[in-house]
Scaffold this motif. Structure first.
Motif, PDB file in Angstrom:
ATOM      1  N   ILE A   1       0.834  -1.201   0.000  1.00 25.25           N
ATOM      2  CA  ILE A   1       0.000   0.000   0.000  1.00 25.25           C
ATOM      3  C   ILE A   1       0.875   1.260   0.000  1.00 25.25           C
ATOM      4  CG2 ILE A   1      -1.609   1.331   1.436  1.00 25.25           C
ATOM      5  CD1 ILE A   1      -2.925  -1.283   2.193  1.00 25.25           C
ATOM      6  N   LEU A   2       1.995   1.201   0.746  1.00 23.92           N
ATOM      7  CA  LEU A   2       2.887   2.371   0.789  1.00 23.92           C
ATOM      8  C   LEU A   2       3.456   2.673  -0.591  1.00 23.92           C
ATOM      9  CD1 LEU A   2       4.229   4.504   2.621  1.00 23.92           C
ATOM     10  CD2 LEU A   2       6.091   2.845   3.005  1.00 23.92           C
ATOM     11  N   GLU A   3       3.886   1.655  -1.289  1.00 25.81           N
ATOM     12  CA  GLU A   3       4.424   1.873  -2.643  1.00 25.81           C
ATOM     13  C   GLU A   3       3.341   2.419  -3.578  1.00 25.81           C
ATOM     14  OE1 GLU A   3       7.725  -1.731  -2.501  1.00 25.81           O
ATOM     15  OE2 GLU A   3       6.060  -1.797  -3.920  1.00 25.81           O
ATOM     16  N   LYS A   4       2.148   1.922  -3.451  1.00 25.53           N
ATOM     17  CA  LYS A   4       1.040   2.396  -4.291  1.00 25.53           C
ATOM     18  C   LYS A   4       0.715   3.866  -3.976  1.00 25.53           C
ATOM     19  CE  LYS A   4      -3.750   1.281  -5.421  1.00 25.53           C
ATOM     20  NZ  LYS A   4      -4.898   0.410  -5.122  1.00 25.53           N
ATOM     21  N   HIS A   5       0.776   4.225  -2.711  1.00 26.14           N
ATOM     22  CA  HIS A   5       0.479   5.598  -2.301  1.00 26.14           C
ATOM     23  C   HIS A   5       1.525   6.571  -2.806  1.00 26.14           C
ATOM     24  CE1 HIS A   5       0.573   9.028   0.592  1.00 26.14           C
ATOM     25  NE2 HIS A   5      -0.771   8.976   0.441  1.00 26.14           N
ATOM     26  N   LEU A   6       2.773   6.124  -2.722  1.00 25.37           N
ATOM     27  CA  LEU A   6       3.850   7.011  -3.164  1.00 25.37           C
ATOM     28  C   LEU A   6       3.848   7.213  -4.670  1.00 25.37           C
ATOM     29  CD1 LEU A   6       6.759   5.801  -0.848  1.00 25.37           C
ATOM     30  CD2 LEU A   6       5.374   7.871  -0.609  1.00 25.37           C
ATOM     31  N   ASN A   7       3.203   6.338  -5.374  1.00 23.12           N
ATOM     32  CA  ASN A   7       3.149   6.457  -6.837  1.00 23.12           C
ATOM     33  C   ASN A   7       1.953   7.288  -7.326  1.00 23.12           C
ATOM     34  OD1 ASN A   7       5.474   4.961  -7.315  1.00 23.12           O
ATOM     35  ND2 ASN A   7       4.350   3.010  -7.255  1.00 23.12           N
ATOM     36  N   LEU A   8       1.156   7.799  -6.384  1.00 26.84           N
ATOM     37  CA  LEU A   8       0.028   8.642  -6.804  1.00 26.84           C
ATOM     38  C   LEU A   8       0.530   9.966  -7.406  1.00 26.84           C
ATOM     39  CD1 LEU A   8      -2.536   8.227  -3.856  1.00 26.84           C
ATOM     40  CD2 LEU A   8      -2.784   7.430  -6.212  1.00 26.84           C
TER      41      LEU A   8
ATOM     42  N   GLU B   1      -7.667  11.045   1.151  1.00 24.05           N
ATOM     43  CA  GLU B   1      -8.215   9.697   1.396  1.00 24.05           C
ATOM     44  C   GLU B   1      -7.109   8.645   1.359  1.00 24.05           C
ATOM     45  OE1 GLU B   1     -11.529   6.628  -0.470  1.00 24.05           O
ATOM     46  OE2 GLU B   1     -11.269   8.618  -1.340  1.00 24.05           O
ATOM     47  N   ALA B   2      -6.148   8.815   0.408  1.00 17.66           N
ATOM     48  CA  ALA B   2      -5.028   7.878   0.308  1.00 17.66           C
ATOM     49  C   ALA B   2      -4.133   7.978   1.523  1.00 17.66           C
ATOM     50  CB  ALA B   2      -4.236   8.148  -0.957  1.00 17.66           C
ATOM     51  N   ASP B   3      -3.915   9.229   1.996  1.00 17.97           N
ATOM     52  CA  ASP B   3      -3.068   9.400   3.186  1.00 17.97           C
ATOM     53  C   ASP B   3      -3.699   8.755   4.408  1.00 17.97           C
ATOM     54  OD1 ASP B   3      -2.048  12.780   2.214  1.00 17.97           O
ATOM     55  OD2 ASP B   3      -1.227  10.790   1.679  1.00 17.97           O
ATOM     56  N   SER B   4      -5.017   8.878   4.508  1.00 15.29           N
ATOM     57  CA  SER B   4      -5.718   8.276   5.659  1.00 15.29           C
ATOM     58  C   SER B   4      -5.618   6.741   5.625  1.00 15.29           C
ATOM     59  CB  SER B   4      -7.199   8.703   5.654  1.00 15.29           C
ATOM     60  OG  SER B   4      -7.316  10.093   5.757  1.00 15.29           O
TER      61      SER B   4
END
Length: 746
Positions: free
Chosen positions: A144-151, A162-165
């Motif tokens: 999930i962290l890798e997916k979030h950082l790729n936003l 919402e992604a940060d939460s």
């Protein structure tokens, strides 16, 4: 060095150092898990071994307890009683010790195996489950962290928030799982220090309790051990003190055993060989015999010293008389005859030496034999061809013909020996034997009556057809031509003593009623009144299943037994049966007509030659002649020329002997030697021993002493056998008998 501590604060950072420290703790847990697993396995093996040891010791204790010492004499000393009791005491101590061992084994499973298995499954197993959960959450958080950082930063602010939460939520859950896992790992590491060692301590405490119990048992056993040690020493001292005396007595016994003979309750006792008459010949069986003069009781126990076992049931009889056996009346030495009140017939016994026979005869008040050759019969109670003997046979025959002619297995099925002996005792009783009553009481079974008849015939001093004619009857049965066999047997029957012939006729007329024959009316010239009966035992063969051949098998060894039991005699059993078959089938002609003049040797040879020319021998039919068969005139001429040349050499070398022997070619009905043979010029093998011979026909051996061979087989070392009609030869290193008419000499 010990393991580094796992800090909860490091769970949030999740640094490489934290991961390395966590791995070292995980490796230690895996090592502990494997060790506990092996320890449980070894513990179970130890418990199983202890159970096996306990079982073996209990079995050993049971063996000690079951054994009972038997001391010499009718009383025991205190020392002997102590020693005799020792094995039971040993068994008691061992059993007591094993009872405690079983308690220790049962406790070991509860205090050692169960806690270790519980610790491994509940604690180490829980740590493994926590590790699986930790690894799963780690993978989820990192993904999930890798997916979030790729936003993309161009996303709407609401989407980014919402992604940060979501990332914060997953990070918080991962952090909680990491804390729980670290807590569990450290808990297991701390628990193993006491939950792992405590069961081992409890197991060792059980072992110490067991050994202490053994120590207490040893203390309690100490008093008996001291007493037993003293008893053993006392017993050893007494043995050493008496051994010299026992040796001295043994030497005295060796020097003069009769002076130190023990007092026996019997007047005489020892080993004797008892003659027993069988269906075929006689045998001598070793018995241990005892005799008491007061009661006149003789007890015979068949016993084999070599095997150390009894050979049959004990037999006791009451002595009537004892007579020394004449030397010229029997082949064995040191023999004497005993007659019993409660057993028919004479019991012939052989002592171990002349002195032994003298002692037995003195004990039994024996007497010397009466030398009276004109005595018609022996003392009462023995089987003889007298009025009593004829009466017994007639009564048996009458009972069979009136009550049991259709009974299956007639004469083949034997009766109970004790019943047979009892019936014979009744029939041979002089008080009842002379009565004219022909009926045997219906209480006697037919098989008992038939067995009594056969037994009486075997009890005769000699076979009904006599030892001196036995070989002549066998030779007659071996003739190939049936007419020649009947003629020869017809002639031999009329050379039997009158009483033997009358009894034989009585028996054959009866046996003809047991099988299946079609015979004409009875001749008025019958020699015996009872020969009016004909064709009824034989005519009932479909009901009683006793054909002529079956009757021959039953009566051949009884009526025509040989004087000596040899291999050759055993091979002649089949010819004994043939003789009986001929007597049954031709009983009218043989017993009611006068035989023709016996054939000369040349006529016999001509008869055999015609028979062999007309029918070549077969493997299933054993050779029945003394002469070779031929297949062609050329072979016969060659053989005759060889015979003639051999005879010429014999005649030229000893003409007078042949001229003298020519007188034996004349018929002689009153010859004292029925087996006297004339010169046989047709037996070249008797003049040329140890030659080679070739088989004309194939033959399969019926006995171990015969050879099997195919046509064309060549034999070495061929020479005449003692058995007429047979040769001895060697084939493939084995020496055996060969039918004479199956081979030709090379």
């Amino acid at each position: 060095m010990g393991l580094p501590a796992l800090e909860f604060s490091d769970c949030c950072l999740d640094s490489p150092h934290f991961r390395e420290t966590l791995k070292s703790h995980e490796a230690e847990l895996d090592k502990t898990n494997k060790f506990i697993k092996e320890l449980i396995k070894d513990g179970k093996s130890l418990i199983s071994a202890l159970k096996n040891l306990s079982s073996a010791k209990r079995k050993f204790a049971d063996s000690l307890n079951e054994f009972k010492f038997q001391c010499i004499g009718d009383a025991e000393t205190d020392d002997e009683m102590c020693i005799a009791r020792s094995l039971q005491e040993f068994a008691t101590v061992l059993r007591n010790l094993e009872d405690e061992r079983i308690r220790m084994i049962e406790n070991a499973s509860e205090v050692l195996i169960t806690p270790l298995e519980k610790f491994r499954k509940e604690q180490i197993g829980a740590a493994k489950e926590a590790k699986k959960k930790y690894d799963k959450e780690t993978e989820k958080y990192c993904g999930i962290l890798e997916k979030h950082l790729n936003l993309s930063s161009k996303k709407k602010e609401s989407q980014l928030q919402e992604a940060d939460s979501q990332v914060d939520l997953v990070r918080q859950h991962f952090y909680e799982v990491s804390l729980e896992y670290v807590f569990k790992v450290q808990e297991v590491q701390e628990r193993k220090m006491f939950e792992f060692v405590e069961p081992l301590l409890a197991f060792l405490q059980g072992l110490f309790t067991f050994y202490h119990h053994g120590y207490e048992l040893a203390k309690d056993f100490n008093d008996f051990k001291t007493q037993l040690t003293i008893s053993i020493q006392n017993t050893r001292n007494r043995f050493e003190g008496t051994r010299s005396e026992v040796e001295s007595l043994m030497k005295k016994m060796k020097e003069n055993p009769l002076e130190h003979k023990t007092i026996s309750p019997y007047t005489m006792e020892g080993y004797l060989y008892v003659q027993e008459k069988r269906h075929f010949g006689t045998s001598w069986v070793k018995h241990y015999c005892t005799y008491q003069r007061d009661s006149k009781q003789i007890t015979m126990v068949p016993f084999d010293q070599k095997s150390g076992g009894k050979g049959g049931e004990d037999e006791s009889v009451t002595l009537k008389s004892c007579t020394r056996r004449k030397t010229d009346s029997i082949e064995k030495r040191f023999c004497f005859d005993v007659e019993a009140v409660d057993r028919p017939g004479v019991i012939t016994m052989q002592a171990l030496s002349e002195e032994d026979r003298r002692l037995w005869m003195e004990a039994m008040d024996g007497r010397e034999p009466v030398y009276n050759s004109n005595k018609d019969s022996q003392s009462e109670g023995t089987a003889q061809l007298d009025s009593i003997g004829f009466s017994i046979i007639k009564k048996c025959i009458h009972a069979v013909e009136t009550r049991g002619i259709n009974e299956q297995g007639l004469y083949r099925i034997v009766g109970v020996n004790s019943r047979v002996q009892k019936l014979l005792s009744v029939l041979m009783d002089p008080k009842t034997a002379s009565e004219t009553e022909m009926d045997i009481c219906a209480e006697w079974e037919i098989k008992t009556i038939t067995s009594a008849l056969k037994t009486y015939l075997r009890m005769l001093p000699g076979p009904l057809m006599m030892y001196q004619f036995q070989r002549s009857f066998i030779k007659a049965a071996k003739l190939e031509n049936q007419e020649s066999r009947v003629s020869e047997i017809h002639s031999l029957v009329h050379r039997l003593p009158e009483k033997n012939r009358q009894m034989l006729q009585l028996l054959m007329n009866h046996l003809a009623k047991t099988s299946c024959l079609m015979i004409g009316p009875v001749s008025a010239s019958s020699l015996v009144p009872l020969c009016l009966a004909c064709c009824s035992v034989a005519n009932n063969h479909k009901q009683n299943l006793m054909t002529v051949a079956n009757l021959g098998v039953v009566f051949g060894p009884t009526l025509l037994r040989p004087q000596e039991e040899t291999v050759a005699a055993i091979m002649d059993i089949k010819f004994q049966n043939i003789v009986i078959e001929i007597l049954i089938e031709n009983h009218e002609k043989i017993f009611n007509t006068v035989p023709d003049a016996p054939l000369t040797n040349a006529q016999l040879h001509l008869s055999r030659k015609k028979s062999s020319d007309s029918k070549p021998p077969s493997c299933s039919e054993r050779p029945l002649t003394l002469f070779h068969t031929v297949q062609s005139t050329e072979k016969q001429e060659q053989r005759n020329s060889l015979i003639n040349s051999s005879l010429e050499s014999v005649v030229s070398s000893n003409a007078n002997s042949i001229l003298n022997s020519s007188s034996s070619l004349q018929p002689n009905m009153n010859s004292s030697d029925p087996d006297l043979d004339v010169l046989k010029p047709t037996r070249p093998n008797s003049l040329t021993p140890f030659r080679k011979a070739k088989a004309l026909y194939a033959c399969k051996a019926e006995h171990d002493s015969e050879l099997s061979f195919t046509a064309g087989t060549v034999f070495d070392n061929v020479h005449p056998s003692q058995e007429p009609g047979w040769l001895e030869g060697t084939l493939n290193g084995k020496t055996g008998l060969i039918p004479e008419n199956y081979v030709e000499f090379l």
